[in-house]
Motif scaffolding. Structure first.
Motif, PDB file in Angstrom:
ATOM      1  N   LEU A   1       0.828  -1.212   0.000  1.00 14.15           N
ATOM      2  CA  LEU A   1       0.000   0.000   0.000  1.00 14.15           C
ATOM      3  C   LEU A   1       0.865   1.265   0.000  1.00 14.15           C
ATOM      4  N   GLY A   2       2.085   1.111  -0.442  1.00  9.70           N
ATOM      5  CA  GLY A   2       2.937   2.293  -0.613  1.00  9.70           C
ATOM      6  C   GLY A   2       3.700   2.689   0.639  1.00  9.70           C
ATOM      7  N   GLY A   3       3.829   1.787   1.587  1.00  9.06           N
ATOM      8  CA  GLY A   3       4.669   2.066   2.758  1.00  9.06           C
ATOM      9  C   GLY A   3       3.881   2.389   4.013  1.00  9.06           C
ATOM     10  N   SER A   4       2.647   2.857   3.866  1.00  6.07           N
ATOM     11  CA  SER A   4       1.844   3.175   5.055  1.00  6.07           C
ATOM     12  C   SER A   4       0.369   2.878   4.782  1.00  6.07           C
ATOM     13  N   VAL A   5      -0.312   2.395   5.809  1.00 10.55           N
ATOM     14  CA  VAL A   5      -1.744   2.105   5.622  1.00 10.55           C
ATOM     15  C   VAL A   5      -2.618   3.182   6.273  1.00 10.55           C
ATOM     16  N   ALA A   6      -1.986   4.214   6.858  1.00  9.37           N
ATOM     17  CA  ALA A   6      -2.757   5.261   7.544  1.00  9.37           C
ATOM     18  C   ALA A   6      -3.754   5.883   6.570  1.00  9.37           C
ATOM     19  N   GLY A   7      -5.001   5.967   6.995  1.00 11.42           N
ATOM     20  CA  GLY A   7      -6.044   6.574   6.172  1.00 11.42           C
ATOM     21  C   GLY A   7      -6.567   5.671   5.059  1.00 11.42           C
ATOM     22  N   LYS A   8      -6.001   4.455   4.947  1.00 15.14           N
ATOM     23  CA  LYS A   8      -6.439   3.542   3.889  1.00 15.14           C
ATOM     24  C   LYS A   8      -7.576   2.641   4.374  1.00 15.14           C
ATOM     25  N   THR A   9      -8.364   2.161   3.417  1.00 10.39           N
ATOM     26  CA  THR A   9      -9.412   1.194   3.745  1.00 10.39           C
ATOM     27  C   THR A   9      -8.949  -0.175   3.271  1.00 10.39           C
ATOM     28  N   ILE A  10      -8.972  -1.146   4.182  1.00  9.49           N
ATOM     29  CA  ILE A  10      -8.506  -2.488   3.808  1.00  9.49           C
ATOM     30  C   ILE A  10      -9.657  -3.484   3.967  1.00  9.49           C
ATOM     31  N   SER A  11      -9.950  -4.172   2.880  1.00 10.06           N
ATOM     32  CA  SER A  11     -10.976  -5.226   2.917  1.00 10.06           C
ATOM     33  C   SER A  11     -10.276  -6.477   3.420  1.00 10.06           C
ATOM     34  N   PHE A  12     -10.845  -7.114   4.429  1.00  9.46           N
ATOM     35  CA  PHE A  12     -10.090  -8.126   5.176  1.00  9.46           C
ATOM     36  C   PHE A  12     -10.939  -9.383   5.332  1.00  9.46           C
ATOM     37  N   LEU A  13     -10.514 -10.476   4.697  1.00  8.49           N
ATOM     38  CA  LEU A  13     -11.315 -11.707   4.739  1.00  8.49           C
ATOM     39  C   LEU A  13     -10.654 -12.765   5.622  1.00  8.49           C
TER      40      LEU A  13
ATOM     41  N   ARG B   1     -12.462  -3.257   6.832  1.00 11.35           N
ATOM     42  CA  ARG B   1     -13.799  -3.781   6.529  1.00 11.35           C
ATOM     43  C   ARG B   1     -13.663  -5.302   6.495  1.00 11.35           C
ATOM     44  N   ALA B   2     -14.205  -5.957   7.538  1.00  3.21           N
ATOM     45  CA  ALA B   2     -13.878  -7.371   7.726  1.00  3.21           C
ATOM     46  C   ALA B   2     -15.082  -8.283   7.544  1.00  3.21           C
ATOM     47  N   PHE B   3     -14.770  -9.499   7.068  1.00  6.12           N
ATOM     48  CA  PHE B   3     -15.794 -10.545   7.040  1.00  6.12           C
ATOM     49  C   PHE B   3     -15.156 -11.889   7.362  1.00  6.12           C
ATOM     50  N   ASP B   4     -15.876 -12.680   8.181  1.00  6.13           N
ATOM     51  CA  ASP B   4     -15.483 -14.065   8.458  1.00  6.13           C
ATOM     52  C   ASP B   4     -16.778 -14.872   8.548  1.00  6.13           C
TER      53      ASP B   4
END
Ligand code: UDX
Length: 438
Positions: free
Chosen positions: A312-324, A355-358
């Motif tokens: 993600l370019g070195g930093s995830v700050a402010g990013k939205t990550i879809s997480f399965l 944003r997570a789903f399990d």
């Protein structure tokens, strides 16, 4: 034969239900009255495939019951299993508080012969302590009741526990040397498996106790080995799956437990490796391979987290990550020491929105990381994501509708921590694709 199983956690409940399926009369006991009431209503405290049906059938047919009355259950039983929790203390040692409490309670409430069997994973020497705790309680009440102590470690995998109990690779029974009575009773209890030609390892108590740690520490070592290999592969342009296949085809090595990923987790491997290293140290023995396995596992979690940041370019700050995937592995709702949870927590701390789903572990995960945005399915989780991370390899994530995923994501970037996709397929579908050791 009457059996009492003390502790209706994962191990106790599966053990009790499976013995009742053999035709044995089983009472599962727990101090937690709410849990017992729920079990009596047919509600399982954990998600384990097949367990609800197994419990329901054996309750209906009168072989399995639930109680909070330890004394009554112990008095009526010939074999008493101790299956209570053995949590890790901060220094990695095993906390035997619950085992001691149960052993003493057993000692207080019987007068005829019993075989007291430890099912919980306990450090070497615990069998002797159990004997001492029971004896002390008998002495206090002036009882001359006889009893045997045995060790019968479980090797149940979550998600496959019933199959593992019914068709085990082996059954390990440890009794005091010369204690023919206890051995005969244990063999009788496991007779259906004897008839099945399941291999039995008959040993003394210390050997049985150690065998559980040996098996789990070895499997954890295999995982850490392939994870370190995956880092080497990344450096030289190798493919860890090819290396694992080449290794695994050597029958002396075997192909199981050579899947690179975010590191092992769950309720057993992390705790058991720490505990083995700890009791070895206390005995003045350096269990160096296990110490290294533990360090490599920690490093692997950091390594894959760093991989996400880098993608993600070195930093995830402010990013939205879809997480399965949030459970420590598929087919369970267990999030204990789950690599997915640790990674998600690190990303949240870095300032990402997850944003997570399990399929099973949403409630559990939401409790441990309240900042998670819990989504109703994989596609909802993908909405607006700057990247999609696959952290646990549930089957339903193996065949995602890639065009639909791509349409939902803000950036077509997939970070597959379980290597469940092929790089060429993802590239063809227009994704940037990052995996482990490939
Ligand atoms: C384990 C043991 O297998 C079982 O015999 C024991 O008694 C209890 O502990 P379990 O914790 O249910 O069972 O899960 P398991 O399937 O062994 O997986 C443990 C962890 O290792 C998971 O986090 C899994 O994702 C990881 N793993 C497993 C890998 O990372 N790579 C592999 O190749 C295999």
């Amino acid at each position: 034969m009457n059996v009492a199983v003390i502790g209706t956690g994962y191990v106790g409940l599966v053990t009790g239900a499976c013995f009742s399926e053999f035709g044995v009369q089983v009472v599962c006991v727990d101090k937690d009255a709410d849990k017992i009431a729920a079990l009596r209503r047919g509600q399982m405290p954990i998600y384990e495939p097949g367990l609800e049906d197994l419990v329901g059938r054996n309750v209906r047919e009168g072989r399995l019951s639930f109680s909070s009355d330890t004394a009554e259950a112990v008095q009526n039983a010939l074999v008493v299993f101790i299956a209570v929790g053995t949590p890790a203390a901060v220094d990695g040692s095993t906390d035997l508080t619950f085992i001691e409490a149960v052993a003493r309670e057993i000692g207080r409430c019987f007068d005829g012969y019993k075989v007291v069997v430890t099912k919980s994973t306990v450090p070497v020497g615990t069998g002797k302590k159990v004997r001492r705790w029971i004896q002390e309680e008998l002495d206090i009440k002036g009882s001359s009741a006889r009893f045997s102590v045995a060790s019968n470690p479980e090797f149940l995998r979550e998600g496959a526990a019933i199959g593992d109990f019914m068709r085990p690779d082996r059954v390990v029974i440890g009794t005091d040397e010369g204690d023919e009575q206890a051995l005969a009773i244990m063999k009788d209890l496991y007779r259906p498996l004897f008839l099945n030609e399941t291999p039995f390892v008959i040993a003394n108590v210390a050997t049985a106790e150690l065998s559980k740690y040996a098996a789990n520490a070895f499997l954890a070592t295999k995982i850490s080995f392939i994870n370190e290999m995956s880092i080497l592969c990344e450096r030289v342009g190798g493919d860890v799956q090819g290396v694992a296949r080449a290794m695994g085809l050597d029958k002396r090595i075997g192909s199981k437990f050579l899947h690179a990923g975010p590191g092992y987790g769950g309720s057993c491997f992390p705790k058991d490796t720490l505990s083995a290293a700890h009791f070895a140290r206390e005995l003045g023995v350096d269990f160096e391979i296990v110490e290294a396995t533990i360090r490599a596992n920690k490093r692997q979690r950091d390594h894959v987290t760093q991989k996400i940041r880098a993608a993600l370019g070195g930093s995830v700050a402010g990013k939205t990550i879809s997480f399965l995937g949030l459970s420590f592995k598929p087919e369970t709702d267990d999030v204990r020491d789950s690599p997915a949870i640790e990674i998600a927590r690190n990303l949240v701390e870095d300032g990402a929105t997850i944003r997570a789903f399990d399929p099973q572990a949403m409630a559990e995960a939401g409790e441990v990381i309240p900042q998670l945005v819990l989504c109703k399915d994989a596609y909802e989780a993908c909405e607006g994501g700057d990247a999609l991370v696959i952290a646990t390899e549930w089957n339903q994530f193996r065949m995602l509708d890639l065009p639909r995923v791509k349409e939902k994501l803000a950036e077509a970037l997939m970070i597959d921590l379980r290597n469940i996709y092929r790089a060429d397929a993802l590239t063809a579908a227009g994704f940037e694709y990052v995996s482990v050791g490939r």
